[in-house]
Design an enzyme around this catalytic site. Structure first.
Site, PDB file in Angstrom:
ATOM      1  N   ASN A 184      77.487  33.356  36.090  1.00  0.00           N
ATOM      2  CA  ASN A 184      78.580  33.442  37.200  1.00  0.00           C
ATOM      3  C   ASN A 184      79.612  32.380  36.461  1.00  0.00           C
ATOM      4  OD1 ASN A 184      80.189  32.737  39.334  1.00  0.00           O
ATOM      5  ND2 ASN A 184      78.909  33.703  40.732  1.00  0.00           N
TER       6      ASN A 184
ATOM      7  N   ALA B 254      82.501  31.135  37.478  1.00  0.00           N
ATOM      8  CA  ALA B 254      83.344  30.305  38.552  1.00  0.00           C
ATOM      9  C   ALA B 254      81.997  29.218  38.999  1.00  0.00           C
ATOM     10  CB  ALA B 254      83.863  31.144  39.464  1.00  0.00           C
TER      11      ALA B 254
ATOM     12  N   HIS C 172      67.408  30.531  44.050  1.00  0.00           N
ATOM     13  CA  HIS C 172      68.123  30.360  45.641  1.00  0.00           C
ATOM     14  C   HIS C 172      68.157  31.728  46.069  1.00  0.00           C
ATOM     15  CE1 HIS C 172      71.452  31.137  42.774  1.00  0.00           C
ATOM     16  NE2 HIS C 172      72.260  31.148  43.701  1.00  0.00           N
TER      17      HIS C 172
ATOM     18  N   GLU D 209      69.803  43.761  43.089  1.00  0.00           N
ATOM     19  CA  GLU D 209      71.060  42.995  43.438  1.00  0.00           C
ATOM     20  C   GLU D 209      71.685  43.692  44.470  1.00  0.00           C
ATOM     21  OE1 GLU D 209      71.971  39.500  42.033  1.00  0.00           O
ATOM     22  OE2 GLU D 209      69.771  39.648  41.282  1.00  0.00           O
TER      23      GLU D 209
ATOM     24  N   HIS E 150      77.503  41.119  38.313  1.00  0.00           N
ATOM     25  CA  HIS E 150      77.317  42.355  38.823  1.00  0.00           C
ATOM     26  C   HIS E 150      78.273  43.436  38.341  1.00  0.00           C
ATOM     27  CE1 HIS E 150      75.596  39.575  41.941  1.00  0.00           C
ATOM     28  NE2 HIS E 150      74.645  40.270  41.397  1.00  0.00           N
TER      29      HIS E 150
ATOM     30  N   CYS F   9      82.475  40.725  47.353  1.00  0.00           N
ATOM     31  CA  CYS F   9      81.219  39.979  47.378  1.00  0.00           C
ATOM     32  C   CYS F   9      80.919  39.742  48.934  1.00  0.00           C
ATOM     33  CB  CYS F   9      81.089  38.720  46.812  1.00  0.00           C
ATOM     34  SG  CYS F   9      81.188  38.826  44.981  1.00  0.00           S
TER      35      CYS F   9
END
Length: 446
Positions: A26, A28, A138, A175, A246, A367
């Protein structure tokens, strides 16, 4: 034809929203690691997006944040003492584990579950499989509480089936709906389900970034739900390597429209043939493809054009694309987005929404929501306290203003006062949303 609508269940941003950089692949999230976040601003942005969809005539629900810090997880892995002492010890001796326990990532409800509407399910119920999200520590903490949240919102077992997550094994890495697209002529009619995967369970994956979804996980969900007309296209390796962790970073679909980037699928031709074959006799798929020449991967990931919401707005005969402000601010992405309305295709216009706090962690408008197709009867069987209204918006905005900090540096996650603040906030929220006095782990422990 059974009347049905596509409802959006948005994750409410939690009090520990922060930029710690926990998610490889990811871009960002990695780029903004260590920056100061604004949990209050993030939650208000999310509520404003929910309000916009409500104003457009879309059914909208609120999914609650999870308890964070996840002190129970820290105790499972050997930290002890009262909760404040447990948190302090974890930050002192294992800060990476402590940071994982504080993540507000459940806000990205597109990863909450994979959903099969009753029109496609073998038993005529709406089916949910909460994602195990085991690729990242996480996120792997979310499954049990997500299951609990979905069972509070969709309580009627005659109409809804909320399954447990798949086994927490790499073979079944899942996911959720971020890798699932449903196409149909109308939401209440039978559809085609695209289950997009990144790797096979026994495949040796040597990519720079993880392929988070296995084919075997989606095959298990398709069997479990009895989902009809399923196709299993593979996400392009180039997309994963380019930062599309994703499929919803490179593809979005609704009704008969599949809007995607040239590099979304490993075998674009095979995907099209399989989708058209599955849709035969039901509807004619409308495939809208954007080329790499028009929108290079770097601009795609920076703008999150495809992490938009495709909306069926009452009274409009073409779809509305709800895109992040970053799409408007990127010249290449903006040109592509604005060209959609003039192409006489299935997308009639574009709106832009500000979710910058989420975007800085790699989460755009799509998202933040879980899409659930519901008939009129199913809609009435949901928890009414979680259905978004202007009145609930006012209550939740006031709650956020009173309970959330407007500045949170990663180091602040170790503050024991944040633990107390977060629990007090969530305890009040459980009453607002009629979740029960035993919804959160800290409520059951007291």
């Amino acid at each position: 034809m059974t009347s049905a609508v596509e409802a959006n269940c948005d994750g409410l941003v939690g009090p520990t929203h922060s930029y710690v950089g926990l998610s490889p692949g990811n871009l960002a999230s990695t780029r903004n690691a260590g920056e100061v976040s604004n949990p209050r601003g993030a939650a208000l942005e999310g509520l404003a997006k929910m309000r916009r969809l409500y104003d457009l005539g879309m059914p909208q629900f609120v999914l609650p944040p999870h308890e964070r810090p996840a002190v129970g997880f820290l105790k499972q892995i050997g930290f002890s003492g009262d909760d404040a002492a447990t948190l302090e010890a974890a930050w002192r001796t294992a800060p990476a584990l402590a940071a994982a326990a504080c993540s507000a990532s459940p806000m990205w409800a597109a990863n909450a579950a994979t959903v099969t509407p009753s029109a496609d399910a073998a038993d005529g119920r709406v089916h949910f499989t909460p994602a195990n999200l085991l690729t990242n520590l996480h996120r792997s903490l979310e499954g049990p509480q997500t299951s609990r949240a979905l069972r509070r919102l969709f309580r009627d077992e005659l109409r809804f089936a909320v399954h447990d997550p798949l086994p927490a094994q790499p073979h079944f890495a899942d996911e959720g709906a971020a890798n699932h697209v449903r196409l149909c002529a109308d939401h209440g009619e039978a559809g085609v389900n695209l289950f997009v995967w990144g790797r096979e369970a026994w495949e040796r994956w040597d990519g720079q970034f993880p392929a988070r979804q296995t084919r075997e996980a989606f095959e298990a969900i398709q069997r479990r739900h009895g989902a009809a007309r399923a196709v299993f296209p593979r996400q392009a390796r180039a997309a994963i390597e380019g930062g599309a962790f994703h499929n919803d970073v490179v593809c979005v679909g609704s009704r008969a429209c599949l809007f995607f980037h040239e590099r979304a699928f490993e075998d674009r031709g095979l995907m099209e043939r399989e989708v058209r074959a599955a849709a035969e006799g039901l509807f004619e798929p409308a495939l809208v493809e954007v080329s790499e020449a028009d929108l290079p991967m770097a601009d795609l990931v920076a703008s999150y054009l495809f992490n938009s919401q495709l909306l069926t707005v009452p009274g409009e005969d073409r779809l509305v694309l709800l895109a992040p402000a970053e799409t408007r601010d990127n010249p290449r992405a903006h040109a592509v987005a604005e060209s959609l309305a003039t192409s006489n295709g299935p997308i009639g216009r574009v709106e832009y929404v500000d979710v910058r706090q989420s975007m800085r962690n790699g989460g755009g408008p799509a998202c933040l929501r879980l899409r659930v197709v519901l008939t009129d009867v199913e809609l009435e069987a949901t928890n009414p306290a979680q259905r978004f209204t202007p009145g609930l918006h006012t209550i939740l905005a006031d709650w956020v203003q009173r309970r959330y900090r407007d500045r949170l540096a990663p180091a602040d996650l170790a503050d024991p006062d944040l633990l107390t603040e977060s629990r007090e906030a969530l305890d009040e929220l459980s009453q607002i949303l009629d979740l029960g006095g035993d919804f959160y782990p800290f409520q059951r422990a007291s």
